[in-house]
Scaffold this active site. Structure first.
Site, PDB file in Angstrom:
ATOM      1  N   VAL A   1     -11.503  10.357  12.405  1.00  0.00           N
ATOM      2  CA  VAL A   1     -12.025  11.726  12.273  1.00  0.00           C
ATOM      3  C   VAL A   1     -13.235  11.779  11.341  1.00  0.00           C
ATOM      4  CG1 VAL A   1     -11.473  14.015  11.310  1.00  0.00           C
ATOM      5  CG2 VAL A   1      -9.920  12.923  12.908  1.00  0.00           C
TER       6      VAL A   1
ATOM      7  N   ASP B   1     -15.398   6.397   1.312  1.00  0.00           N
ATOM      8  CA  ASP B   1     -14.048   5.863   1.518  1.00  0.00           C
ATOM      9  C   ASP B   1     -13.678   4.987   0.335  1.00  0.00           C
ATOM     10  OD1 ASP B   1     -12.380   5.616   4.496  1.00  0.00           O
ATOM     11  OD2 ASP B   1     -11.683   4.429   2.789  1.00  0.00           O
TER      12      ASP B   1
ATOM     13  N   GLU C   1      -9.426  19.464  13.096  1.00  0.00           N
ATOM     14  CA  GLU C   1     -10.204  18.723  14.085  1.00  0.00           C
ATOM     15  C   GLU C   1      -9.360  18.485  15.333  1.00  0.00           C
ATOM     16  OE1 GLU C   1     -13.474  17.898  14.231  1.00  0.00           O
ATOM     17  OE2 GLU C   1     -12.772  17.379  16.224  1.00  0.00           O
TER      18      GLU C   1
ATOM     19  N   LEU D   1     -10.617  16.434  18.029  1.00  0.00           N
ATOM     20  CA  LEU D   1     -11.123  15.317  18.837  1.00  0.00           C
ATOM     21  C   LEU D   1      -9.989  14.376  19.224  1.00  0.00           C
ATOM     22  CD1 LEU D   1     -11.185  12.543  16.984  1.00  0.00           C
ATOM     23  CD2 LEU D   1     -13.235  13.545  16.063  1.00  0.00           C
TER      24      LEU D   1
ATOM     25  N   ASN E   1      -1.097  20.771  19.043  1.00  0.00           N
ATOM     26  CA  ASN E   1      -0.582  19.418  19.304  1.00  0.00           C
ATOM     27  C   ASN E   1       0.866  19.455  19.772  1.00  0.00           C
ATOM     28  OD1 ASN E   1      -2.961  18.187  18.758  1.00  0.00           O
ATOM     29  ND2 ASN E   1      -2.262  17.007  16.994  1.00  0.00           N
TER      30      ASN E   1
ATOM     31  N   PHE F   1      -1.915  16.913  30.700  1.00  0.00           N
ATOM     32  CA  PHE F   1      -0.706  16.566  29.926  1.00  0.00           C
ATOM     33  C   PHE F   1       0.576  16.744  30.735  1.00  0.00           C
ATOM     34  CE2 PHE F   1      -3.918  16.677  26.830  1.00  0.00           C
ATOM     35  CZ  PHE F   1      -3.541  15.750  25.874  1.00  0.00           C
TER      36      PHE F   1
ATOM     37  N   GLY G   1       5.483   9.347  31.772  1.00  0.00           N
ATOM     38  CA  GLY G   1       5.209   7.991  31.294  1.00  0.00           C
ATOM     39  C   GLY G   1       6.209   7.549  30.254  1.00  0.00           C
TER      40      GLY G   1
ATOM     41  N   CYS H   1      -1.259  10.912  15.992  1.00  0.00           N
ATOM     42  CA  CYS H   1      -1.177  12.365  15.766  1.00  0.00           C
ATOM     43  C   CYS H   1       0.101  13.017  16.292  1.00  0.00           C
ATOM     44  CB  CYS H   1      -2.401  13.053  16.368  1.00  0.00           C
ATOM     45  SG  CYS H   1      -3.916  12.625  15.507  1.00  0.00           S
TER      46      CYS H   1
ATOM     47  N   ARG I   1      -1.215   2.803  16.284  1.00  0.00           N
ATOM     48  CA  ARG I   1      -0.259   3.555  15.468  1.00  0.00           C
ATOM     49  C   ARG I   1       0.701   4.320  16.385  1.00  0.00           C
ATOM     50  NH1 ARG I   1      -4.314   6.524  11.301  1.00  0.00           N
ATOM     51  NH2 ARG I   1      -5.686   6.434  13.110  1.00  0.00           N
TER      52      ARG I   1
HETATM   53  P1  NAD Z   1      -7.515   7.094   9.416  1.00  0.00           P
HETATM   54  O1  NAD Z   1      -6.279   6.500   8.902  1.00  0.00           O
HETATM   55  O2  NAD Z   1      -8.204   6.461  10.589  1.00  0.00           O
HETATM   56  O3  NAD Z   1      -8.595   7.184   8.240  1.00  0.00           O
HETATM   57  C1  NAD Z   1      -8.338   7.709   6.989  1.00  0.00           C
HETATM   58  C2  NAD Z   1      -9.338   7.129   6.011  1.00  0.00           C
HETATM   59  O4  NAD Z   1      -9.202   7.808   4.764  1.00  0.00           O
HETATM   60  C3  NAD Z   1      -9.127   5.634   5.737  1.00  0.00           C
HETATM   61  O5  NAD Z   1     -10.323   4.928   5.966  1.00  0.00           O
HETATM   62  C4  NAD Z   1      -8.719   5.610   4.257  1.00  0.00           C
HETATM   63  O6  NAD Z   1      -9.166   4.456   3.577  1.00  0.00           O
HETATM   64  C5  NAD Z   1      -9.402   6.863   3.732  1.00  0.00           C
HETATM   65  N1  NAD Z   1      -8.827   7.356   2.484  1.00  0.00           N
HETATM   66  C6  NAD Z   1      -7.535   7.571   2.167  1.00  0.00           C
HETATM   67  N2  NAD Z   1      -7.416   8.022   0.901  1.00  0.00           N
HETATM   68  C7  NAD Z   1      -8.674   8.094   0.392  1.00  0.00           C
HETATM   69  C8  NAD Z   1      -9.217   8.482  -0.858  1.00  0.00           C
HETATM   70  N3  NAD Z   1      -8.432   8.883  -1.851  1.00  0.00           N
HETATM   71  N4  NAD Z   1     -10.548   8.434  -1.028  1.00  0.00           N
HETATM   72  C9  NAD Z   1     -11.345   8.009  -0.016  1.00  0.00           C
HETATM   73  N5  NAD Z   1     -10.892   7.628   1.181  1.00  0.00           N
HETATM   74  C10 NAD Z   1      -9.581   7.674   1.399  1.00  0.00           C
HETATM   75  O7  NAD Z   1      -7.195   8.604   9.743  1.00  0.00           O
HETATM   76  P2  NAD Z   1      -7.690   9.485  10.977  1.00  0.00           P
HETATM   77  O8  NAD Z   1      -7.027   9.011  12.235  1.00  0.00           O
HETATM   78  O9  NAD Z   1      -9.160   9.625  10.939  1.00  0.00           O
HETATM   79  O10 NAD Z   1      -7.015  10.885  10.612  1.00  0.00           O
HETATM   80  C11 NAD Z   1      -7.436  11.640   9.506  1.00  0.00           C
HETATM   81  C12 NAD Z   1      -6.810  13.021   9.584  1.00  0.00           C
HETATM   82  O11 NAD Z   1      -7.302  13.699  10.764  1.00  0.00           O
HETATM   83  C13 NAD Z   1      -5.288  13.012   9.721  1.00  0.00           C
HETATM   84  O12 NAD Z   1      -4.775  14.134   9.077  1.00  0.00           O
HETATM   85  C14 NAD Z   1      -5.082  13.154  11.225  1.00  0.00           C
HETATM   86  O13 NAD Z   1      -3.836  13.733  11.532  1.00  0.00           O
HETATM   87  C15 NAD Z   1      -6.221  14.080  11.609  1.00  0.00           C
HETATM   88  N6  NAD Z   1      -6.665  13.951  12.994  1.00  0.00           N
HETATM   89  C16 NAD Z   1      -6.755  12.719  13.570  1.00  0.00           C
HETATM   90  C17 NAD Z   1      -7.209  12.611  14.877  1.00  0.00           C
HETATM   91  C18 NAD Z   1      -7.291  11.256  15.544  1.00  0.00           C
HETATM   92  O14 NAD Z   1      -7.458  11.220  16.765  1.00  0.00           O
HETATM   93  N7  NAD Z   1      -7.199  10.154  14.830  1.00  0.00           N
HETATM   94  C19 NAD Z   1      -7.584  13.753  15.589  1.00  0.00           C
HETATM   95  C20 NAD Z   1      -7.511  14.998  14.957  1.00  0.00           C
HETATM   96  C21 NAD Z   1      -7.050  15.085  13.648  1.00  0.00           C
END
Ligand code: NAD
Length: 434
Positions: free
Chosen positions: A11, A30, A152, A154, A212, A253, A257, A264, A332
């Site tokens: 995200v 990060d 978000e 996406l 979701n 959806f 499957g 998520c 995941r």
């Molecule tokens: P991710 O695990 O891919 O990335 C999270 C990042 O945050 C990691 O790189 C981690 O190192 C960093 N991080 C953690 N603690 C930190 C800190 N204290 N300082 C700096 N960086 C830090 O997560 P994601 O899949 O991008 O999801 C992020 C959020 O968005 C979640 O809440 C998820 O539910 C939500 N979300 C995800 C998606 C998806 O498709 N992946 C879609 C919509 C919403």
């Protein structure tokens, strides 16, 4: 306007790049030094279609995107700070673990110098953004910051397109000043006639979980209909197609499957149910969606076991696809991983192939055999399980595969093949719900 994005996962990085694409100076922060070093070189830390080109464009060419491990440096003169860190399930509970969100809130509080908008873009339970506000307000005056919820939507695999062409943008806000800034940020999308839904912070947080959970409910529902079709002699694809033609239902959806997975849906469904429990609200629908989905991989494995008379000793099975869906390397909560693991534990030798996710899978499942092609994975196996519907698996050469397999059996967990065609090719075919 300068933006800071904290967390460079699926995200954070995609949002940062897309805001750079809109023309904003953006800094992605990060705590993972290795990830930041990878990004500094213009390299992708994960697989996502279109990511490599956008990274090169904005890190190397326009230089609108920079990356850093220092929030202090990044926040100088920032107008908006997004929190996009991970919110997984807690280790032993279903509740969302908000440790990372609250830690970032404290770090932001230590670095606010001029007015800025702090945005929770991570998926967080209702009440979290107010808590973030409290954490920051305990250190700096409320007059120099506002908090906003901007969930978000996406999807991995089409993340850039989803960010650039969303169905809607949701902004939970109670300050006019912050709302104006958020609308300015999303102006390029507004010009494309994207609906911008401004609402309360609470509604915004709930919208994300309700969306979701609703989609997850559709999946769990059609999976149970698939079970019924198997028992009653129907075909779930025909049922879903006809259901989907009803505009009130829609066709998305409704694909039966092996159950929903990914980073998520499973955790969000659980966290939404816990929120309801804490508030003493009956959420039996969502509870049963979670339970039925948890059972799904076991049901699939039982079907495979049944075929082999409950004995997988000396049986070799090929799993095609390990990511939780195509076009991502994210494993995941992938149901493919659960199924591979269960088959392995039941005594089968498991060989696998995935176009992108094998490196990530190896960390979770070191004991199975990783192959460099579909055909190597299927060499000398007793059955093939199509677990993720990558395009690479949609036109397999079954004549060739049959020659190299020990027995011609296919478990098509994504219903990508026609049963009659496979039967004509002398395969034993098991789909889902037909
Ligand atoms: P991710 O695990 O891919 O990335 C999270 C990042 O945050 C990691 O790189 C981690 O190192 C960093 N991080 C953690 N603690 C930190 C800190 N204290 N300082 C700096 N960086 C830090 O997560 P994601 O899949 O991008 O999801 C992020 C959020 O968005 C979640 O809440 C998820 O539910 C939500 N979300 C995800 C998606 C998806 O498709 N992946 C879609 C919509 C919403």
């Amino acid at each position: 306007m300068k933006l800071v994005i904290v967390g460079t996962g699926y995200v954070g990085l995609i949002s940062g790049l897309c805001f750079a694409e809109f023309g904003f100076e953006t800094v992605c922060v990060d705590k993972d030094e290795k990830r930041i070093a990878t990004l500094e070189k213009g390299e992708c830390p994960f697989f996502e279609p279109g990511l490599a080109d956008l990274l090169t464009k904005h890190i190397k060419n326009t230089k609108l995107l920079s990356v850093s491990t220092s929030l202090t440096n990044a926040m100088t003169n920032a107008s908006v700070v997004f929190i996009t860190v991970d919110t997984p399930s807690k280790r032993l509970e279903d509740d969302a673990d908000l440790t990372a969100v609250y830690k970032v809130a404290e770090e932001i509080a230590n670095n606010i110098k001029n007015y800025c908008v702090v945005v929770t873009k991570s998926t967080v339970p209702v009440g979290t953004t107010r808590e973030v506000n409290k954490i920051i307000a305990s250190k700096v005056d409320q007059s120099i910051f506002d908090t906003v919820s901007n969930p978000e939507f996406l999807r991995e695999g089409s993340a850039i397109d989803d960010f650039m062409r969303p169905d809607r943008v949701v902004i939970g806000v109670d300050s006019k000043k912050a709302e104006k800034i958020m609308r300015e940020l999303y102006r390029p999308l507004y010009l494309l006639e994207t609906p911008i839904v401004a609402t309360t912070i609470e509604s915004s947080e709930i919208i994300k979980y309700a969306s979701n959970s609703f989609l997850a409910t559709k999946v769990a529902f059609i999976n149970q209909v698939a079970d019924l079709c198997e028992s009653a002699g129907g075909n779930v694809q025909d049922v879903a197609n006809a259901m989907g033609l009803d505009k009130r239902i829609g066709s998305k959806f409704l694909h039966a499957g092996p159950g929903f997975g990914g980073s998520c849906f499973p955790k969000d469904v659980k966290a939404f149910a816990i929120t309801a429990k804490k508030l003493n609200v009956d959420f039996s629908i969502i509870d049963s969606v979670d339970t039925s989905n948890e059972q799904r991989p076991y049901k699939i494995v039982n079907k495979i076991l049944k075929h082999f008379d409950n004995n997988l000793k000396d049986k070799t099975i090929a799993i095609l696809g390990l990511s939780f869906k195509p076009n991502t390397d994210d494993v995941r909560n992938s149901t493919s991983i659960s199924i591979a693991d269960l088959l392995n534990k039941k005594g089968a030798i498991v060989k696998c192939f995935d176009p992108q996710a094998m490196q990530n899978a190896k960390k979770l499942l070191p004991k199975i055999i990783y192959c460099d092609s579909v055909y190597n994975a299927c060499q000398d196996v007793h059955a093939i399980v199509i677990a993720t519907e990558w395009n690479e698996f949609r036109a397999l050469d079954f004549d060739n595969l049959k020659k190299q397999m020990k027995s011609a059996i296919i478990f098509d967990l994504r219903n990508i093949y026609n049963k009659e065609e496979l039967l004509n090719l002398q395969f034993e075919y098991y789909g889902i719900g037909k």
